[in-house]
Design a protein around this motif. Structure first.
Motif, PDB file in Angstrom:
ATOM      1  N   HIS A  56       0.833  -1.204   0.000  1.00  0.00           N
ATOM      2  CA  HIS A  56       0.000   0.000   0.000  1.00  0.00           C
ATOM      3  C   HIS A  56       0.868   1.255   0.000  1.00  0.00           C
ATOM      4  N   ALA A  57       1.949   1.235   0.789  1.00  0.00           N
ATOM      5  CA  ALA A  57       2.857   2.386   0.826  1.00  0.00           C
ATOM      6  C   ALA A  57       3.522   2.610  -0.524  1.00  0.00           C
ATOM      7  N   GLU A  58       3.873   1.512  -1.214  1.00  0.00           N
ATOM      8  CA  GLU A  58       4.478   1.631  -2.540  1.00  0.00           C
ATOM      9  C   GLU A  58       3.502   2.266  -3.521  1.00  0.00           C
ATOM     10  N   TRP A  59       2.233   1.847  -3.464  1.00  0.00           N
ATOM     11  CA  TRP A  59       1.225   2.426  -4.368  1.00  0.00           C
ATOM     12  C   TRP A  59       1.007   3.899  -4.059  1.00  0.00           C
ATOM     13  N   GLN A  60       0.965   4.232  -2.766  1.00  0.00           N
ATOM     14  CA  GLN A  60       0.759   5.631  -2.391  1.00  0.00           C
ATOM     15  C   GLN A  60       1.890   6.515  -2.911  1.00  0.00           C
ATOM     16  N   SER A  61       3.114   6.030  -2.769  1.00  0.00           N
ATOM     17  CA  SER A  61       4.248   6.825  -3.241  1.00  0.00           C
ATOM     18  C   SER A  61       4.232   6.998  -4.748  1.00  0.00           C
ATOM     19  N   ALA A  62       3.601   6.052  -5.456  1.00  0.00           N
ATOM     20  CA  ALA A  62       3.509   6.140  -6.913  1.00  0.00           C
ATOM     21  C   ALA A  62       2.243   6.872  -7.361  1.00  0.00           C
ATOM     22  N   GLY A  63       1.442   7.348  -6.385  1.00  0.00           N
ATOM     23  CA  GLY A  63       0.226   8.074  -6.716  1.00  0.00           C
ATOM     24  C   GLY A  63      -0.918   7.182  -7.158  1.00  0.00           C
ATOM     25  N   VAL A  64      -0.873   5.899  -6.794  1.00  0.00           N
ATOM     26  CA  VAL A  64      -1.927   4.945  -7.148  1.00  0.00           C
ATOM     27  C   VAL A  64      -2.801   4.702  -5.926  1.00  0.00           C
ATOM     28  N   ASP A  65      -4.106   4.867  -6.082  1.00  0.00           N
ATOM     29  CA  ASP A  65      -5.028   4.715  -4.952  1.00  0.00           C
ATOM     30  C   ASP A  65      -5.607   3.300  -4.933  1.00  0.00           C
ATOM     31  N   LYS A  66      -5.057   2.459  -4.093  1.00  0.00           N
ATOM     32  CA  LYS A  66      -5.569   1.099  -3.905  1.00  0.00           C
ATOM     33  C   LYS A  66      -5.900   0.849  -2.433  1.00  0.00           C
ATOM     34  N   GLY A  67      -6.152   1.945  -1.713  1.00  0.00           N
ATOM     35  CA  GLY A  67      -6.410   1.825  -0.282  1.00  0.00           C
ATOM     36  C   GLY A  67      -7.631   0.993   0.046  1.00  0.00           C
ATOM     37  N   LYS A  68      -8.701   1.116  -0.767  1.00  0.00           N
ATOM     38  CA  LYS A  68      -9.932   0.363  -0.486  1.00  0.00           C
ATOM     39  C   LYS A  68      -9.685  -1.135  -0.630  1.00  0.00           C
ATOM     40  N   SER A  69      -8.947  -1.539  -1.650  1.00  0.00           N
ATOM     41  CA  SER A  69      -8.654  -2.960  -1.821  1.00  0.00           C
ATOM     42  C   SER A  69      -7.814  -3.489  -0.664  1.00  0.00           C
ATOM     43  N   CYS A  70      -6.854  -2.702  -0.222  1.00  0.00           N
ATOM     44  CA  CYS A  70      -5.996  -3.129   0.897  1.00  0.00           C
ATOM     45  C   CYS A  70      -6.810  -3.266   2.178  1.00  0.00           C
ATOM     46  N   LEU A  71      -7.675  -2.277   2.452  1.00  0.00           N
ATOM     47  CA  LEU A  71      -8.500  -2.349   3.656  1.00  0.00           C
ATOM     48  C   LEU A  71      -9.476  -3.508   3.590  1.00  0.00           C
ATOM     49  N   ASP A  72     -10.068  -3.765   2.402  1.00  0.00           N
ATOM     50  CA  ASP A  72     -10.980  -4.890   2.250  1.00  0.00           C
ATOM     51  C   ASP A  72     -10.264  -6.210   2.511  1.00  0.00           C
ATOM     52  N   PHE A  73      -9.042  -6.320   2.004  1.00  0.00           N
ATOM     53  CA  PHE A  73      -8.287  -7.551   2.213  1.00  0.00           C
ATOM     54  C   PHE A  73      -7.947  -7.736   3.694  1.00  0.00           C
ATOM     55  N   LEU A  74      -7.503  -6.675   4.355  1.00  0.00           N
ATOM     56  CA  LEU A  74      -7.178  -6.795   5.782  1.00  0.00           C
ATOM     57  C   LEU A  74      -8.421  -7.113   6.604  1.00  0.00           C
ATOM     58  N   GLN A  75      -9.577  -6.642   6.142  1.00  0.00           N
ATOM     59  CA  GLN A  75     -10.805  -6.965   6.854  1.00  0.00           C
ATOM     60  C   GLN A  75     -11.097  -8.457   6.789  1.00  0.00           C
ATOM     61  N   GLN A  76     -10.767  -9.109   5.670  1.00  0.00           N
ATOM     62  CA  GLN A  76     -10.941 -10.560   5.583  1.00  0.00           C
ATOM     63  C   GLN A  76     -10.048 -11.253   6.612  1.00  0.00           C
ATOM     64  N   MET A  77      -8.844 -10.748   6.801  1.00  0.00           N
ATOM     65  CA  MET A  77      -7.995 -11.269   7.866  1.00  0.00           C
ATOM     66  C   MET A  77      -8.612 -10.985   9.235  1.00  0.00           C
ATOM     67  N   GLY A  78      -9.316  -9.851   9.322  1.00  0.00           N
ATOM     68  CA  GLY A  78      -9.961  -9.486  10.583  1.00  0.00           C
ATOM     69  C   GLY A  78     -11.010 -10.482  11.013  1.00  0.00           C
ATOM     70  N   TYR A  79     -11.719 -11.097  10.057  1.00  0.00           N
ATOM     71  CA  TYR A  79     -12.713 -12.108  10.415  1.00  0.00           C
ATOM     72  C   TYR A  79     -12.044 -13.302  11.093  1.00  0.00           C
ATOM     73  N   ARG A  80     -10.865 -13.663  10.613  1.00  0.00           N
ATOM     74  CA  ARG A  80     -10.134 -14.757  11.255  1.00  0.00           C
ATOM     75  C   ARG A  80      -9.742 -14.367  12.679  1.00  0.00           C
ATOM     76  N   GLU A  81      -9.268 -13.127  12.858  1.00  0.00           N
ATOM     77  CA  GLU A  81      -8.941 -12.642  14.197  1.00  0.00           C
ATOM     78  C   GLU A  81     -10.179 -12.692  15.097  1.00  0.00           C
ATOM     79  N   TYR A  82     -11.304 -12.259  14.551  1.00  0.00           N
ATOM     80  CA  TYR A  82     -12.548 -12.190  15.336  1.00  0.00           C
ATOM     81  C   TYR A  82     -13.018 -13.576  15.751  1.00  0.00           C
ATOM     82  N   SER A  83     -12.810 -14.564  14.904  1.00  0.00           N
ATOM     83  CA  SER A  83     -13.246 -15.926  15.244  1.00  0.00           C
ATOM     84  C   SER A  83     -12.512 -16.427  16.479  1.00  0.00           C
TER      85      SER A  83
END
Length: 503
Positions: free
Chosen positions: A178-205
Motif C-alpha cells: 500500500h505504501a508503494e502504491w501511495q508513493s507512486a500516486g496509485v489509490d488502492k487503499g480500499k482494496s488493501c482495507l478490504d483484504f485486511l478486513q478478511q484477515m480481521g474475520y479470522r482474528e474475530y473468530s
C-alpha cells in the motif's frame, strides 16, 4: 522418553479444549522445575488486548475491528525465518514420516493422493503465492473478492492454518504494498482495507472463541438454540455429495471434495443452503467441513456457520434467506465455475447452467443432461424452502418475544426488524433458559407435519420419498441418484475421506 530439557516453548491456541490442555501442561512442567513460556504466533493482537472502555469483549465485528485498527500500538513484527533447522539433540533418533504407522493408513493415503498435486505445504510456496496475489489480485480485490469464476483470493488459508506463513507477514507485506502504491500516486487503499478486513474475520473468530468458548457448539444468541431443525440424514448426504440439484451449491461441494478447499463465497452459499433451504443443523455442516477442508479451522468455521444461521448479534435474522439466483448472477454470471466442477452441465447454454430444470427438453437432450439420471432435480423448491424457514422462524420469534432484554433480542421492535447490538448479555444466563425452552416447545406438536417435504419435483410438485422403490419413483430421488454416480466420477461406498485434511 526423557530428554533432559530445561525449558519448553510453544505458541498459543484459543479454543477451550486446547487452552485447558496447554494450561495443564504448563502446570505439570512448572511443578517439575521446568521453564515454560507460550507466545502469540497466530494473531495480530491477543484477545485480552482488544476490549471496550468497560474492559469487556466486543460482540459485533465492526466494533471489534474498528478497535483493532485504532490500537495505540502496531502488531508485533514477524520473526525472521530461521537460517536452517535447529540442531538435533545428540543421542536421540527420529523417525521419517513414512515410518510412522499412526499418521495415515494406506487407504487414507490413497484417498488423498490428488491433494499432493494441488498443494505444496512449504513456506516458500506460500510466500510465492502471496507475492503473486499482491501484484495481480490485490489491486482489484475491492471488486473481485467474491467472484467465483476466477482466482480472486489468495488461497493461503491452508498455509496459514499449518503455520507455513504468518498473518503478521501477510499484514506487513500488504501495508508495504500500500505504501508503494501511495508513493507512486496509485489509490488502492480500499482494496488493501478490504483484504485486511478478511484477515480481521479470522482474528474475530479466535476472539469470540476465547471469550465465549461455547461458540463451536451452540448459538451465541440463546433464542436461536430453539430452532426446530429437520434431522434428515439423507438430505444431509445429498448436500455433502453435491446432489442438491442447485448447480452453484453442488459445484462448491464437489470442489471441496476434490481440493479440500473452495471459494469463501461458495462456502457461504452452500452453508446457507444447508441451514435455510434444508433446515439442517449448522453443527452438522461444521463437522463435515472439519473433515473435508485442508484448511479446516474450527474457530473460523464456527464463526461462519453462526453468521449464516443468524446466531450472532450482528448477523441477519434467522428469517433472512440468500437469493440463490442473484448469487450466481453476481458471482458466476457466465457459468464458468459451474462448468468446471459440474462437467455434466457444461454443454448447457449460460441461461440454463444454474437452473437446468428450466431448460426445454430439447435443450437438455442436446446438452446430454438427463434430469433424474445424470443430474438431480432440485431437492426442494425455493417456495417450499421459504415456507419451511417461515415456520421455523415462528418458533424463534416466540423465543425472542419471551426473552425481552436478552442477548440478541430486539429492543421495542419485532424480532428481525432491528437486531439489538450491545450491551450484550451472556447467552447462557440461566434465568432465561427456561422461558426459551417453553417457547420452543409451545406448539411443537404438528410442526413437522406442516413442514414442506424434501425431494420435490419442480415440474410436477410431487414429493419424492426416499423409501419409494425405483419402480414407484418416476423421477430422481437421492437413493436412486446415488446409484447412478459412476458417470459423475463419484464413489458412493466408503464415502468418508480422511487423512491429509486438517482435523
Amino acid at each position: 522418553m526423557e530428554t533432559g530439557a530445561q525449558a519448553v516453548f510453544f505458541n498459543h491456541l484459543y479454543d477451550s479444549i486446547s487452552m485447558v490442555r496447554d494450561q495443564q501442561v504448563k502446570d505439570d512442567l512448572r511443578s517439575n522445575g521446568i521453564l515454560v513460556q507460550s507466545f502469540n504466533a497466530d494473531l495480530l493482537y491477543e484477545p485480552w488486548e482488544v476490549l471496550d472502555d468497560q474492559q469487556q469483549p466486543y460482540t459485533t465485528f465492526k466494533s471489534f475491528w474498528d478497535r483493532c485498527l485504532a490500537m495505540p500500538y502496531a502488531p508485533p513484527l514477524p520473526v525472521p525465518e530461521p537460517t536452517g533447522p535447529l540442531p538435533a539433540v545428540p543421542g536421540y533418533s527420529s523417525l521419517e514420516l513414512h515410518e510412522v504407522d499412526w499418521f495415515m493408513s494406506p487407504e487414507q493415503e490413497a484417498s488423498t493422493e490428488a491433494l499432493a498435486h494441488r498443494w505444496d505445504p512449504a513456506g516458500q510456496a506460500a510466500v510465492a503465492r502471496l507475492e503473486a496475489f499482491l501484484s495481480k489480485g490485490l489491486p482489484s480485490f475491492e471488486h473481485d473478492r467474491a467472484k467465483t469464476d476466477r482466482e480472486s483470493t489468495t488461497m493461503l488459508s491452508p498455509w496459514i492454518h499449518f503455520g507455513s506463513i504468518s498473518v503478521r507477514h501477510i499484514y506487513y507485506r500488504v501495508a508495504q504494498k500500500h505504501a508503494e502504491w501511495q508513493s507512486a500516486g496509485v489509490d488502492k487503499g480500499k482494496s488493501c482495507l478490504d483484504f485486511l478486513q478478511q484477515m480481521g474475520y479470522r482474528e474475530y473468530s479466535r476472539y469470540l472463541a476465547f471469550h465465549f468458548p461455547f461458540i463451536t457448539e451452540r448459538s451465541m444468541l440463546a433464542h436461536l438454540r430453539a430452532v426446530p431443525w429437520r434431522l434428515d440424514q439423507s438430505a444431509f448426504k445429498a448436500w455433502r455429495q453435491g446432489l442438491t440439484g442447485y448447480p452453484l451449491v453442488d459445484a462448491g461441494m464437489r470442489q471441496l471434495w476434490s481440493m479440500g478447499w473452495c471459494h469463501n463465497r461458495v462456502r457461504v452459499v452452500a452453508s446457507h443452503f444447508l441451514v435455510k433451504h434444508l433446515l439442517l443443523p449448522w453443527q452438522w455442516g461444521l463437522k463435515h467441513l472439519w473433515d473435508c477442508q485442508i484448511d479446516a479451522d474450527l474457530e473460523c468455521d464456527a464463526l461462519g456457520w453462526q453468521y449464516v444461521s443468524g446466531c450472532l448479534s450482528d448477523a441477519h435474522p434467522f428469517s433472512y434467506m440468500v437469493d440463490l439466483e442473484q448469487e450466481w448472477k453476481r458471482f458466476d454470471p457466465d457459468g464458468h465455475y459451474v462448468r468446471r466442477w459440474l462437467p455434466v452441465l457444461s454443454q448447457l447454454p449460460t441461461q440454463y447452467i444454474n437452473q437446468p430444470w428450466k431448460a426445454p427438453p430439447e435443450v437438455l437432450e442436446e446438452a446430454g443432461v438427463e434430469l433424474g439420471l445424470n443430474y438431480p432435480w432440485p431437492i426442494i423448491t425455493p417456495d417450499a424452502a421459504k415456507q419451511g424457514v417461515a415456520l421455523a422462524s415462528q418458533v424463534v420469534e416466540r423465543c425472542a418475544a419471551n426473552s425481552s432484554g436478552s442477548s440478541g433480542s430486539s429492543s421495542g421492535t419485532a424480532y428481525g426488524m432491528l437486531a439489538r447490538k450491545e450491551p450484550y448479555r451472556a447467552p447462557t444466563d440461566p434465568s432465561m433458559m427456561s422461558s426459551f425452552l417453553a417457547a420452543s416447545i409451545q406448539g411443537a406438536s404438528g410442526w413437522q407435519e406442516k413442514l414442506p417435504p424434501l425431494y420435490i419435483h419442480s415440474a410436477t410438485g410431487h414429493p419424492l420419498s426416499l423409501h419409494h422403490s425405483a419402480q414407484q419413483r418416476p423421477i430422481w430421488g437421492p437413493s436412486l441418484g446415488l446409484g447412478a454416480l459412476a458417470g459423475l466420477g463419484f464413489k458412493v461406498a466408503g464415502e468418508k475421506r480422511t487423512g491429509g485434511m486438517a482435523g
